[in-house]
Design a protein around this motif. Structure first.
Motif, PDB file in Angstrom:
ATOM      1  N   GLU A  71      -5.380   2.297  -6.972  1.00  0.00           N
ATOM      2  CA  GLU A  71      -4.493   3.458  -7.010  1.00  0.00           C
ATOM      3  C   GLU A  71      -4.283   4.133  -5.655  1.00  0.00           C
ATOM      4  O   GLU A  71      -3.242   4.746  -5.413  1.00  0.00           O
ATOM      5  CB  GLU A  71      -5.026   4.481  -8.015  1.00  0.00           C
ATOM      6  CG  GLU A  71      -4.880   4.035  -9.461  1.00  0.00           C
ATOM      7  CD  GLU A  71      -5.656   4.918 -10.417  1.00  0.00           C
ATOM      8  OE1 GLU A  71      -5.010   5.750 -11.095  1.00  0.00           O
ATOM      9  OE2 GLU A  71      -6.893   4.789 -10.473  1.00  0.00           O
ATOM     10  N   ASN A  72      -5.263   4.059  -4.772  1.00  0.00           N
ATOM     11  CA  ASN A  72      -5.094   4.700  -3.467  1.00  0.00           C
ATOM     12  C   ASN A  72      -4.325   3.818  -2.491  1.00  0.00           C
ATOM     13  O   ASN A  72      -4.089   4.209  -1.348  1.00  0.00           O
ATOM     14  CB  ASN A  72      -6.444   5.114  -2.878  1.00  0.00           C
ATOM     15  CG  ASN A  72      -7.261   3.936  -2.367  1.00  0.00           C
ATOM     16  OD1 ASN A  72      -6.955   2.774  -2.640  1.00  0.00           O
ATOM     17  ND2 ASN A  72      -8.314   4.233  -1.629  1.00  0.00           N
ATOM     18  N   SER A  75       0.828  -1.202   0.000  1.00  0.00           N
ATOM     19  CA  SER A  75       0.000   0.000   0.000  1.00  0.00           C
ATOM     20  C   SER A  75       0.864   1.255   0.000  1.00  0.00           C
ATOM     21  O   SER A  75       0.601   2.216  -0.739  1.00  0.00           O
ATOM     22  CB  SER A  75      -0.929  -0.003   1.216  1.00  0.00           C
ATOM     23  OG  SER A  75      -1.795   1.111   1.205  1.00  0.00           O
ATOM     24  N   ARG A  91       1.197   4.183  -3.096  1.00  0.00           N
ATOM     25  CA  ARG A  91       0.932   5.593  -2.834  1.00  0.00           C
ATOM     26  C   ARG A  91       2.171   6.460  -3.086  1.00  0.00           C
ATOM     27  O   ARG A  91       2.079   7.519  -3.691  1.00  0.00           O
ATOM     28  CB  ARG A  91       0.445   5.766  -1.398  1.00  0.00           C
ATOM     29  CG  ARG A  91      -0.902   5.091  -1.153  1.00  0.00           C
ATOM     30  CD  ARG A  91      -1.312   5.150   0.303  1.00  0.00           C
ATOM     31  NE  ARG A  91      -1.506   6.524   0.772  1.00  0.00           N
ATOM     32  CZ  ARG A  91      -2.572   7.259   0.528  1.00  0.00           C
ATOM     33  NH1 ARG A  91      -3.563   6.771  -0.214  1.00  0.00           N
ATOM     34  NH2 ARG A  91      -2.680   8.485   1.010  1.00  0.00           N
ATOM     35  N   ARG A 130      -3.600   2.659   3.071  1.00  0.00           N
ATOM     36  CA  ARG A 130      -4.997   2.249   2.927  1.00  0.00           C
ATOM     37  C   ARG A 130      -5.166   0.762   3.227  1.00  0.00           C
ATOM     38  O   ARG A 130      -5.977   0.066   2.625  1.00  0.00           O
ATOM     39  CB  ARG A 130      -5.507   2.567   1.513  1.00  0.00           C
ATOM     40  CG  ARG A 130      -5.530   4.051   1.185  1.00  0.00           C
ATOM     41  CD  ARG A 130      -6.486   4.820   2.090  1.00  0.00           C
ATOM     42  NE  ARG A 130      -6.543   6.237   1.745  1.00  0.00           N
ATOM     43  CZ  ARG A 130      -5.798   7.171   2.313  1.00  0.00           C
ATOM     44  NH1 ARG A 130      -4.928   6.835   3.261  1.00  0.00           N
ATOM     45  NH2 ARG A 130      -5.905   8.432   1.944  1.00  0.00           N
ATOM     46  N   MET A 178     -11.173   7.882   4.019  1.00  0.00           N
ATOM     47  CA  MET A 178      -9.837   8.453   4.156  1.00  0.00           C
ATOM     48  C   MET A 178      -9.520   9.385   2.996  1.00  0.00           C
ATOM     49  O   MET A 178      -9.002  10.491   3.198  1.00  0.00           O
ATOM     50  CB  MET A 178      -8.799   7.328   4.218  1.00  0.00           C
ATOM     51  CG  MET A 178      -8.827   6.537   5.514  1.00  0.00           C
ATOM     52  SD  MET A 178      -7.566   5.244   5.508  1.00  0.00           S
ATOM     53  CE  MET A 178      -7.751   4.606   7.181  1.00  0.00           C
ATOM     54  N   ASP A 179      -9.827   8.937   1.778  1.00  0.00           N
ATOM     55  CA  ASP A 179      -9.537   9.765   0.609  1.00  0.00           C
ATOM     56  C   ASP A 179     -10.299  11.081   0.640  1.00  0.00           C
ATOM     57  O   ASP A 179      -9.845  12.092   0.097  1.00  0.00           O
ATOM     58  CB  ASP A 179      -9.871   9.000  -0.681  1.00  0.00           C
ATOM     59  CG  ASP A 179      -8.926   7.825  -0.929  1.00  0.00           C
ATOM     60  OD1 ASP A 179      -7.851   7.786  -0.294  1.00  0.00           O
ATOM     61  OD2 ASP A 179      -9.266   6.955  -1.744  1.00  0.00           O
ATOM     62  N   ALA A 180     -11.473  11.086   1.286  1.00  0.00           N
ATOM     63  CA  ALA A 180     -12.289  12.298   1.384  1.00  0.00           C
ATOM     64  C   ALA A 180     -11.884  13.171   2.573  1.00  0.00           C
ATOM     65  O   ALA A 180     -12.491  14.220   2.813  1.00  0.00           O
ATOM     66  CB  ALA A 180     -13.767  11.921   1.501  1.00  0.00           C
ATOM     67  N   GLY A 195     -11.434   3.138   2.799  1.00  0.00           N
ATOM     68  CA  GLY A 195     -10.645   3.925   1.855  1.00  0.00           C
ATOM     69  C   GLY A 195     -11.315   5.203   1.388  1.00  0.00           C
ATOM     70  O   GLY A 195     -10.676   6.266   1.336  1.00  0.00           O
ATOM     71  N   ASN A 196     -12.594   5.126   0.997  1.00  0.00           N
ATOM     72  CA  ASN A 196     -13.281   6.328   0.517  1.00  0.00           C
ATOM     73  C   ASN A 196     -13.313   7.416   1.577  1.00  0.00           C
ATOM     74  O   ASN A 196     -13.157   8.613   1.275  1.00  0.00           O
ATOM     75  CB  ASN A 196     -14.719   5.985   0.101  1.00  0.00           C
ATOM     76  CG  ASN A 196     -14.793   5.431  -1.304  1.00  0.00           C
ATOM     77  OD1 ASN A 196     -13.799   5.366  -2.011  1.00  0.00           O
ATOM     78  ND2 ASN A 196     -15.977   5.033  -1.722  1.00  0.00           N
ATOM     79  N   LYS A 245       2.939   6.485  -6.773  1.00  0.00           N
ATOM     80  CA  LYS A 245       1.783   6.946  -7.551  1.00  0.00           C
ATOM     81  C   LYS A 245       1.559   6.071  -8.790  1.00  0.00           C
ATOM     82  O   LYS A 245       1.422   6.556  -9.917  1.00  0.00           O
ATOM     83  CB  LYS A 245       1.954   8.418  -7.954  1.00  0.00           C
ATOM     84  CG  LYS A 245       1.977   9.358  -6.746  1.00  0.00           C
ATOM     85  CD  LYS A 245       2.163  10.807  -7.170  1.00  0.00           C
ATOM     86  CE  LYS A 245       1.977  11.755  -5.994  1.00  0.00           C
ATOM     87  NZ  LYS A 245       2.877  11.489  -4.852  1.00  0.00           N
ATOM     88  N   ASP A 255      -4.702   6.678   8.293  1.00  0.00           N
ATOM     89  CA  ASP A 255      -4.719   7.151   6.910  1.00  0.00           C
ATOM     90  C   ASP A 255      -3.316   7.318   6.323  1.00  0.00           C
ATOM     91  O   ASP A 255      -3.166   7.896   5.247  1.00  0.00           O
ATOM     92  CB  ASP A 255      -5.510   8.456   6.791  1.00  0.00           C
ATOM     93  CG  ASP A 255      -4.929   9.582   7.641  1.00  0.00           C
ATOM     94  OD1 ASP A 255      -3.969   9.340   8.400  1.00  0.00           O
ATOM     95  OD2 ASP A 255      -5.442  10.717   7.557  1.00  0.00           O
TER      96      ASP A 255
END
Length: 561
Positions: A133-134, A99, A103, A388, A367-369, A364-365, A106, A385
């Motif tokens: 990707e995350n 993970s 990240r 992921r 954290m990404d937000a 994940g969503n 990228k 965070d």
């Protein structure tokens, strides 16, 4: 030498449906002709137009069949126009490290070769999962697409003459169908260890473990259970924190985990528990699973910290960790079956609290937000965070940071926490490898009770303790970020005193069905009792309601945690 790819005909295999963390089956199934090739091709096909010219990370816990699988992935990736693979040396990468690499570099994603905490060896389990990707596990929409492709696949692309060694660090370049294809073999530990140094104050942790003029050394015992964390434990604890050779055990990854079950709980990590009980000088013990994302924490005399309590304690002490001091703290989250201890911390700190289905991908969503900083599952997974995935070594370093800051023992920290917040007594009973037919019939029986509403207001009295059902449902979840809907995530029975019973069929096994029974009961005053004794009445209710023994023939669980 110019290499040429080819297309090979194949036919579908039944049952290549990914579970909560990828496809897990017996090794011998993955060894069947075309089996692994089919599944890898379907993963790559599901990536669509993004695949050509992309970079992917590849690695895993080193279990049996990993090297063969990596060779297959290299040859199929090259034939499918992937530009580059980043592979851990000898194929070794912990799930948290994968993970982190995704990240930091990228890249498009990563293929992780692991069956996590499941046993390894030729007669046991193997697994393949895709991280997106995350850096987190692929979402349900992606894994559903992979599964649909496995049911209709007719061919896969492969470069059969491509031979690539991945035992030594370095970069190799090949010409495949007139295109350049690169394989970079990296030190498995560098990226991850640097990340841990950015998150934690290694100087303070080193002083804690080595001792100072005013403080005795703090003795730890890390048990990697012959899994992938051995290489990271060696680097962090032996080389960076100078914990001493006696502080680490079973740190050489073995492809069969030394014929043990690499699951960090009181049953399978009993050797660690016994050693900490025998040696009163050990103040913190920790065990990790096969791929390094799970952890178990015990204090002096093997004082057990439940994963639910571990999450709550870390949440209440994030100020001890430089990463959160610098970046701040958003919300907290737990999987639905996890004990509700962290909910009380969130309320006290005025932080958002999310309850999600089992499976790390659901965090994940959030954290990404930017709405989630810390999360955990009762199945010995804790993380933040910074990546992921859940992260076993991160959790231990978090605990050591709390110990260093508070200058208290593990047990003292828990006692202080319970006095402040009360205690959620929590346990999980695992009935492993049940006959699927009986397990499904038990679930159908419970679903009928939900449908006819006969459970609501029903009273149960056991050993003088009364339980009155307040609510019952099959947990569903609407993602607050992408509005995706997930249903049938576990049958919940909630009582008027906020005690809970939960029944789930696990998706992490490779054969049969694992029934998980969870019990959670809150006590504000009586916080020092024995958990199994305190929970005995509600467990009795659980067995009565579910008729588990009648449907499965099981009189006792395989594992109690």
């Amino acid at each position: 030498m110019a290499l040429v790819s080819e297309i090979r005909s194949t036919t579908p295999f039944e049952g290549q449906k990914p579970g909560t963390s990828g496809l897990r089956k017996k090794v011998k199934e993955f060894m069947e002709k075309h089996y692994t090739e089919n599944f890898v091709q379907c993963i790559l096909d599901s990536l669509g137009d993004k695949l050509e010219g992309s970079t992917l990370v590849v690695g895993g816990d080193g279990r049996y069949f990993s090297k063969q699988a990596i060779n297959i992935i290299i040859r199929i990736a090259a034939a499918n126009k992937v530009a580059k693979l980043i592979i851990g040396q000898i194929g070794i990468l912990s799930t948290p490290a994968v993970s982190s690499l995704i990240r930091n570099h990228k890249v498009l994603g990563g293929i992780v070769l692991t069956a996590s905490h499941n046993p390894g060896g030729i007669h046991n389990d193997f697994g393949i999962k895709y991280n997106c990707e995350n850096g987190g596990p692929a979402p349900t929409q992606f894994t559903d697409d992979v599964y649909e492709r496995t049911k209709t696949i007719k061919e896969y692309r492969i470069c059969p003459e491509l031979d690539c060694e991945f035992h030594e660090v370095g970069t190799q370049t090949f010409q495949v169908d007139g295109r350049q294809f690169v394989v970079e073999v990296i030190d498995s530990t560098v990226d991850y260890v640097n990340l841990m140094k950015d998150i934690f104050d290694f100087g303070k942790l080193r002083s804690l473990i080595q001792g100072t003029e005013t403080r005795e050394p703090f003795n730890v015992l890390m048990d990697s259970m012959n899994g992938v964390t051995g290489v990271y434990v060696r680097k962090i604890f032996l080389e960076e924190l100078h914990s001493g050779q006696d502080s680490c055990r079973r740190i050489i990854p073995l492809d069969n985990f030394g014929e043990i079950h690499p699951d960090p709980n009181l049953t399978y990590a009993k050797e660690l528990v016994d050693k900490v009980k025998e040696n009163q000088k050990i103040q913190l013990g920790a065990a990790f699973d096969g791929d390094g994302d799970r952890n178990m924490i015990i204090g002096q005399n093997a004082f057990f910290v439940t994963p639910s309590d571990s999450l709550a304690v870390i949440a209440n002490n994030l100020n001890c960790i430089p990463y959160f001091e610098k970046n701040g703290v958003c919300g907290f989250a737990r999987s639905m079956p996890t004990g509700a201890a962290v909910d009380r911390v969130a309320a006290a700190l005025n932080k958002e609290m999310f309850i999600v289905p089992t499976g790390w991908k659901f965090f994940g969503n959030l954290m990404d937000a930017g709405r989630l900083s810390l999360c955990g599952e009762e199945s010995f997974g804790t993380g933040s965070d910074h990546i992921r995935e859940k992260d076993g070594i991160w959790a231990v370093l978090a605990w050591l940071s709390i110990v260093e800051h508070k200058k208290m023992s593990v047990e003292e920290i828990l006692q202080e926490h319970w006095k402040l917040y009360g205690r959620n007594y929590f346990t999980r009973y695992d009935y492993e490898e049940c006959e699927s037919d009986g397990a499904n019939k038990m679930v159908e029986h419970l679903e009928k009770l939900l449908e006819d509403g006969s459970l609501i207001k029903k009273e149960f009295v056991v050993d003088g303790k009364k339980f009155v059902v307040k609510a019952a449902d099959n947990f569903s979840y609407t993602d607050p970020i992408d509005k995706s809907f997930t249903k049938n995530q576990g049958i919940r029975i909630i009582f008027e005193d906020d005690s809970r019973l939960i029944f789930r069929l696990s998706g992490t096994g490779s054969s049969g069905a694992t029934i998980r029974l969870y019990a959670d009961s809150y006590e504000r005053e009586n916080v020092t009792g024995d958990a199994q004794t305190m929970l005995k009445p509600i467990i009795s209710v659980a067995l009565q309601v579910s008729k588990l023994e009648e449907f499965t023939g099981r009189k006792e669980p395989t594992v109690i945690t």
